[in-house]
Design a protein around this motif. Sequence first.
Motif, PDB file in Angstrom:
ATOM      1  N   PHE A  50       0.813  -1.213   0.000  1.00 14.31           N
ATOM      2  CA  PHE A  50       0.000   0.000   0.000  1.00 14.31           C
ATOM      3  C   PHE A  50       0.848   1.266   0.000  1.00 14.31           C
ATOM      4  CE2 PHE A  50      -3.128  -3.094   1.477  1.00 14.31           C
ATOM      5  CZ  PHE A  50      -4.190  -2.776   0.638  1.00 14.31           C
ATOM      6  N   PRO A  52       2.783   4.351  -2.052  1.00 11.29           N
ATOM      7  CA  PRO A  52       2.497   5.090  -3.300  1.00 11.29           C
ATOM      8  C   PRO A  52       3.218   4.500  -4.510  1.00 11.29           C
ATOM      9  CG  PRO A  52       2.913   6.611  -1.501  1.00 11.29           C
ATOM     10  CD  PRO A  52       3.244   5.253  -0.975  1.00 11.29           C
ATOM     11  N   GLY A  55       1.146   1.860  -6.192  1.00 11.15           N
ATOM     12  CA  GLY A  55       0.056   2.479  -6.943  1.00 11.15           C
ATOM     13  C   GLY A  55       0.539   3.081  -8.247  1.00 11.15           C
ATOM     14  N   GLU A  56       1.732   3.663  -8.221  1.00 12.83           N
ATOM     15  CA  GLU A  56       2.304   4.232  -9.443  1.00 12.83           C
ATOM     16  C   GLU A  56       2.581   3.143 -10.475  1.00 12.83           C
ATOM     17  OE1 GLU A  56       6.321   6.659 -10.860  1.00 12.83           O
ATOM     18  OE2 GLU A  56       5.951   6.266  -8.742  1.00 12.83           O
TER      19      GLU A  56
END
Length: 513
Positions: A50, A52, A55-56
């Motif tokens: 979780f 960043p 997510g990228e």
Amino acid sequence: MPASSEPRPRGMTTVAMLAAAVAALILLPLVVVVGQALGLGWARAGEFLFRPRIGELLGHTAALMASTLPLTLVIGVGAAWLVERTDLPLAGFWRTMMLAPLAVPAFVSAYAWVSVRPQLAGFSGAALVTTLAYHPFVFLPVASMLRVLDGADENIARSLGLGRGRAVVRTVLPRLRPAICGGGLIVALHLLAEYGVLEMMRYQTFTTAILQQYAVGFSDGQGSLLASMLILLCVLVLTAEVVLRGRARVSRFGSGVPERPATVPLGRWTVPALLAMTVLVVLSVVVPVAQVVRWFAQALSQGGVDLPALATVTGTSIGLAVVGGLAAVLAALPGAWLLSRHRSALTVVLERVTFIASALPGVVVALALVTLSVRNVHWLYQTTALLVICYVILFVPRAMVSLRSGLAASPPELSESAHSLGSGGPATFFRVVLPLSLPSFLTGFVLVALAVVTELTATLLLAPTGMRTLALAFWGASDELDYVRAAPYALMMIALSVPLTLLLRHQLQKESR
């Protein structure tokens, strides 16, 4: 005597055990990767996933998929329609040119484009190169189906008053759905597994992140978590393909001779169609090959081609290709034999397990084999044998498809006759089955061998210290932006990949007869 009696029960058990062993070998990377990921525990796994950065990576992968996949579908289907169903001039030439990008490895194409436009990087460069490199994967199945598709329904629709466009949409496109979905599946899986193009374009996805994780400091848990995310994406893609493909019947059932659909006259669209095909060929074939030849000529003029080194690296690549091709064919043979001679629920399950390999990126398989060898069979680590095992896991589906069709060309009754005359199982195989199915055996071998020659990610992780293949030598030079030194290796990979294009071209012609 029924076909199910071949081979004899005792030999049948041996074949089944061999097929099960191959299936277990192919499942091994998935078990190892998922097991390593679960070993971190939910708390640590959640903390890692979780971030960043994850997510990228997910966003980059989704963006590339959302752009490249539709473009390859439009280009592949459109080009197949022009070549197979219209009066496009020089259709045979364009058919070959649509397959020609397969002879240029995608990372070589990226190298050529970067050398032409150094500023071409990031998302736009990755989308451009992958679209140009992957559209043949859609063109090939769609063109194959268009060449054999019965035109009766389309002709009936036209006779009932529908225009040509509406008749095609109502009767042809639905029957092309399996081919379109199959080609799209191959493109999507290649996008998930791609490393060379994306690294050269400086566009980060899960595959590039896994290689970077390994390079900066190998971590079983974190690397396996990234690999597990990649496997999950592969499963989602496979599931989506099954849902979109549907179960609608696309073949004709009943008596009568299949009708050839009428050729569509292009008329005033002939020049735009030729222009579009020309632009596509120039961008996907001419630009990459011309740049490679340009840099190679510059290397020759500067005396920068180390012919002994090139010969050594080429010999290593060919040797690995031969060994990997033979190993994959032998590994695929038990499963293909069961499917052609003793098809059952068990053999279908074994086949499906075998094809899981086509959905596993090379970096995932290599990561699992590194973990397994370091922890359990240390003597296997950094050996050529481990690299060949990886090639077998990755490419056995290519051999399986060819062997299945080849064994179908050898009727079981011929083998039964040989048995009744006292010929044993091995003798029957070599005297009866092999001569009839040899072309398909050779096709499977060539497909695997050429895939081995251009394989990059698994070879980067598993090649023994000091071993250099064409792909590794090219990557080492291009990574340092030494385009001149990389050119000979790129040109040699293209030369070795040309037979694949010719083989597929021949297969496409044969299917239409």
